[in-house]
Design a protein around this motif. Structure first.
Motif, PDB file in Angstrom:
ATOM      1  N   PHE A 217      -6.775   9.780  -7.520  1.00 48.24           N
ATOM      2  CA  PHE A 217      -6.852   9.683  -6.065  1.00 48.24           C
ATOM      3  C   PHE A 217      -7.052  11.075  -5.485  1.00 48.24           C
ATOM      4  O   PHE A 217      -6.437  12.039  -5.948  1.00 48.24           O
ATOM      5  CB  PHE A 217      -5.573   9.075  -5.490  1.00 48.24           C
ATOM      6  CG  PHE A 217      -5.312   7.670  -5.957  1.00 48.24           C
ATOM      7  CD1 PHE A 217      -5.811   6.579  -5.264  1.00 48.24           C
ATOM      8  CD2 PHE A 217      -4.570   7.440  -7.106  1.00 48.24           C
ATOM      9  CE1 PHE A 217      -5.577   5.290  -5.692  1.00 48.24           C
ATOM     10  CE2 PHE A 217      -4.323   6.148  -7.546  1.00 48.24           C
ATOM     11  CZ  PHE A 217      -4.843   5.076  -6.840  1.00 48.24           C
TER      12      PHE A 217
ATOM     13  N   HIS B 219      -6.565  12.961  -1.939  1.00 47.14           N
ATOM     14  CA  HIS B 219      -5.831  12.725  -0.688  1.00 47.14           C
ATOM     15  C   HIS B 219      -5.974  13.915   0.248  1.00 47.14           C
ATOM     16  O   HIS B 219      -5.794  15.079  -0.162  1.00 47.14           O
ATOM     17  CB  HIS B 219      -4.355  12.481  -0.996  1.00 47.14           C
ATOM     18  CG  HIS B 219      -3.500  12.330   0.220  1.00 47.14           C
ATOM     19  ND1 HIS B 219      -3.616  11.274   1.096  1.00 47.14           N
ATOM     20  CD2 HIS B 219      -2.500  13.121   0.711  1.00 47.14           C
ATOM     21  CE1 HIS B 219      -2.735  11.406   2.067  1.00 47.14           C
ATOM     22  NE2 HIS B 219      -2.050  12.518   1.861  1.00 47.14           N
TER      23      HIS B 219
ATOM     24  N   THR C 204      -7.156   8.723   1.960  1.00 47.02           N
ATOM     25  CA  THR C 204      -7.115   8.741   0.502  1.00 47.02           C
ATOM     26  C   THR C 204      -8.309   7.972  -0.045  1.00 47.02           C
ATOM     27  O   THR C 204      -8.670   6.916   0.483  1.00 47.02           O
ATOM     28  CB  THR C 204      -5.815   8.085  -0.019  1.00 47.02           C
ATOM     29  OG1 THR C 204      -4.686   8.734   0.578  1.00 47.02           O
ATOM     30  CG2 THR C 204      -5.718   8.180  -1.532  1.00 47.02           C
TER      31      THR C 204
ATOM     32  N   TRP D 177      -6.347   2.548   0.547  1.00 45.45           N
ATOM     33  CA  TRP D 177      -5.289   3.259  -0.155  1.00 45.45           C
ATOM     34  C   TRP D 177      -4.690   4.341   0.735  1.00 45.45           C
ATOM     35  O   TRP D 177      -5.387   4.934   1.553  1.00 45.45           O
ATOM     36  CB  TRP D 177      -5.843   3.926  -1.415  1.00 45.45           C
ATOM     37  CG  TRP D 177      -6.199   2.972  -2.506  1.00 45.45           C
ATOM     38  CD1 TRP D 177      -7.397   2.363  -2.703  1.00 45.45           C
ATOM     39  CD2 TRP D 177      -5.340   2.510  -3.552  1.00 45.45           C
ATOM     40  NE1 TRP D 177      -7.349   1.545  -3.799  1.00 45.45           N
ATOM     41  CE2 TRP D 177      -6.103   1.615  -4.354  1.00 45.45           C
ATOM     42  CE3 TRP D 177      -4.016   2.755  -3.897  1.00 45.45           C
ATOM     43  CZ2 TRP D 177      -5.572   0.987  -5.465  1.00 45.45           C
ATOM     44  CZ3 TRP D 177      -3.491   2.128  -5.014  1.00 45.45           C
ATOM     45  CH2 TRP D 177      -4.261   1.258  -5.782  1.00 45.45           C
ATOM     46  N   HIS D 178      -3.411   4.603   0.549  1.00 40.04           N
ATOM     47  CA  HIS D 178      -2.791   5.756   1.176  1.00 40.04           C
ATOM     48  C   HIS D 178      -1.677   6.270   0.262  1.00 40.04           C
ATOM     49  O   HIS D 178      -1.192   5.546  -0.614  1.00 40.04           O
ATOM     50  CB  HIS D 178      -2.242   5.426   2.566  1.00 40.04           C
ATOM     51  CG  HIS D 178      -1.069   4.489   2.566  1.00 40.04           C
ATOM     52  ND1 HIS D 178      -1.188   3.116   2.496  1.00 40.04           N
ATOM     53  CD2 HIS D 178       0.274   4.755   2.631  1.00 40.04           C
ATOM     54  CE1 HIS D 178       0.002   2.562   2.512  1.00 40.04           C
ATOM     55  NE2 HIS D 178       0.914   3.528   2.589  1.00 40.04           N
TER      56      HIS D 178
ATOM     57  N   ALA E  72       0.946   5.701  -4.550  1.00 44.56           N
ATOM     58  CA  ALA E  72      -0.350   5.296  -4.001  1.00 44.56           C
ATOM     59  C   ALA E  72      -0.237   3.808  -3.678  1.00 44.56           C
ATOM     60  O   ALA E  72       0.038   2.992  -4.562  1.00 44.56           O
ATOM     61  CB  ALA E  72      -1.471   5.552  -4.994  1.00 44.56           C
TER      62      ALA E  72
ATOM     63  N   THR F 203      -0.555  -6.542  -2.346  1.00 49.14           N
ATOM     64  CA  THR F 203      -0.326  -5.121  -2.091  1.00 49.14           C
ATOM     65  C   THR F 203      -0.025  -4.444  -3.422  1.00 49.14           C
ATOM     66  O   THR F 203       0.833  -4.892  -4.176  1.00 49.14           O
ATOM     67  CB  THR F 203       0.852  -4.910  -1.132  1.00 49.14           C
ATOM     68  OG1 THR F 203       0.537  -5.517   0.126  1.00 49.14           O
ATOM     69  CG2 THR F 203       1.127  -3.433  -0.915  1.00 49.14           C
ATOM     70  N   ARG F 204      -0.736  -3.369  -3.706  1.00 48.80           N
ATOM     71  CA  ARG F 204      -0.570  -2.650  -4.962  1.00 48.80           C
ATOM     72  C   ARG F 204       0.190  -1.351  -4.725  1.00 48.80           C
ATOM     73  O   ARG F 204      -0.065  -0.652  -3.741  1.00 48.80           O
ATOM     74  CB  ARG F 204      -1.939  -2.351  -5.572  1.00 48.80           C
ATOM     75  CG  ARG F 204      -2.696  -3.593  -6.026  1.00 48.80           C
ATOM     76  CD  ARG F 204      -4.147  -3.503  -5.630  1.00 48.80           C
ATOM     77  NE  ARG F 204      -4.967  -4.509  -6.275  1.00 48.80           N
ATOM     78  CZ  ARG F 204      -5.150  -5.740  -5.813  1.00 48.80           C
ATOM     79  NH1 ARG F 204      -4.570  -6.109  -4.689  1.00 48.80           N
ATOM     80  NH2 ARG F 204      -5.909  -6.591  -6.456  1.00 48.80           N
ATOM     81  N   ARG F 205       1.085  -1.025  -5.640  1.00 51.24           N
ATOM     82  CA  ARG F 205       1.854   0.219  -5.552  1.00 51.24           C
ATOM     83  C   ARG F 205       1.825   0.893  -6.917  1.00 51.24           C
ATOM     84  O   ARG F 205       2.272   0.324  -7.903  1.00 51.24           O
ATOM     85  CB  ARG F 205       3.287  -0.056  -5.102  1.00 51.24           C
ATOM     86  CG  ARG F 205       3.390  -0.750  -3.757  1.00 51.24           C
ATOM     87  CD  ARG F 205       4.831  -1.088  -3.393  1.00 51.24           C
ATOM     88  NE  ARG F 205       5.594   0.089  -3.036  1.00 51.24           N
ATOM     89  CZ  ARG F 205       6.722   0.461  -3.633  1.00 51.24           C
ATOM     90  NH1 ARG F 205       7.196  -0.257  -4.630  1.00 51.24           N
ATOM     91  NH2 ARG F 205       7.367   1.539  -3.232  1.00 51.24           N
TER      92      ARG F 205
ATOM     93  N   ALA G 236      -1.915   0.343  -1.765  1.00 45.58           N
ATOM     94  CA  ALA G 236      -3.167  -0.243  -1.284  1.00 45.58           C
ATOM     95  C   ALA G 236      -2.912  -1.634  -0.733  1.00 45.58           C
ATOM     96  O   ALA G 236      -2.129  -2.413  -1.288  1.00 45.58           O
ATOM     97  CB  ALA G 236      -4.194  -0.326  -2.407  1.00 45.58           C
TER      98      ALA G 236
ATOM     99  N   ARG H  46      -9.956   6.461  -3.788  1.00 45.66           N
ATOM    100  CA  ARG H  46      -9.689   6.144  -5.195  1.00 45.66           C
ATOM    101  C   ARG H  46     -10.976   6.356  -5.980  1.00 45.66           C
ATOM    102  O   ARG H  46     -12.023   5.795  -5.651  1.00 45.66           O
ATOM    103  CB  ARG H  46      -9.207   4.694  -5.317  1.00 45.66           C
ATOM    104  CG  ARG H  46      -9.069   4.159  -6.742  1.00 45.66           C
ATOM    105  CD  ARG H  46      -8.702   2.682  -6.674  1.00 45.66           C
ATOM    106  NE  ARG H  46      -8.586   2.069  -7.980  1.00 45.66           N
ATOM    107  CZ  ARG H  46      -9.602   1.546  -8.652  1.00 45.66           C
ATOM    108  NH1 ARG H  46     -10.827   1.581  -8.142  1.00 45.66           N
ATOM    109  NH2 ARG H  46      -9.411   0.990  -9.826  1.00 45.66           N
TER     110      ARG H  46
END
Length: 226
Positions: free
Chosen positions: A8, A10, A17, A90-91, A77, A63-65, A79, A19
């Motif tokens: 990533f 940022h 951000t 993403w953030h 990260a 939601t992905r972490r 998303a 990816r």
């Protein structure tokens, strides 16, 4: 958890951000991002391998972490998308996490194996349930070195199939006689321990804010092996 290699980029000032997958590098994406943020301070983050999703990884609305590591330490990260037609955004969250693991007996797979083994005999349900409960207690209190991780469960974003080591299975088999099964039933159930994946387990992962003691060891990983 193994996922495609990626990183990533940022921007701290703009809080944006991007990816960038490394197995199928898209230099135009990275170059465009760097050009738009030429006067900003950029940081590079790479996943540590810890990750979870609110649903399955294939679900576009999950939601992905992902835990990531940069020059300034660990972060998350994250998303998500608001609508199905929108892209995944993403953030980076400046938060250190630790991974909590919970080992459970996979009861659906367990009962399927027991039913196949004892069919067409009468099932002593009450005694079998007591045995299953004992196996579950053993799993929950097992040492990390007694558990072997297998593949991730495709139906869940934070679970992995697992099994016991040979040594742990031997301890469980030796306690089978204490439940008072008749000789034929005990023999059939004991044979289940010859199967590498019996009893079947599930390891569920949760990423939670790191405790002060955990922050002192940012690279610490659970001692579970694949």
């Amino acid at each position: 958890m193994k996922r495609a290699a990626l990183r990533f980029i940022h921007c701290e000032q703009c809080r944006e951000t991007v990816r960038i997958p490394l197995e199928n590098v898209e230099p135009a994406t990275a170059d465009d991002f760097r050009e738009r943020h030429a006067s900003c301070r950029l940081r590079i983050y790479e996943p540590t391998g810890r990750a979870e999703a609110s649903g399955t990884w294939q679900d576009p609305m999950s939601t992905r972490r992902l835990e990531v590591r940069g020059d300034d330490g660990l972060a998350m990260a994250v998303a998500a998308r608001r609508l199905l037609a929108e892209p995944l955004v993403w953030h980076i969250e400046q938060q250190e996490c630790e991974e909590e693991l919970e080992v459970e007996l996979d009861r659906a797979l367990f009962w399927a194996s027991v039913d196949r083994t004892l069919y067409p005999s009468h099932l002593p349900k009450r005694t079998l349930e007591e045995w299953a409960t004992q196996l579950e207690h053993f799993a929950r209190s097992a040492r990390p070195e007694d558990i072997v991780l297998l593949e991730d469960d495709p139906r869940c974003g934070n679970a992995t199939f697992a099994c016991f080591t040979i040594t742990a299975r031997a301890r469980l088999e030796s306690g089978l006689a204490a439940f008072g099964f008749d000789a034929e039933t005990q023999s059939r159930l004991a044979a289940l321990f010859d199967q590498e994946l019996f009893p079947p387990l599930r390891v569920e992962r949760r990423l939670v804010p790191a405790k002060p003691s955990a922050r002192a060891e940012p690279g610490a990983q659970p001692a579970l092996t694949r």
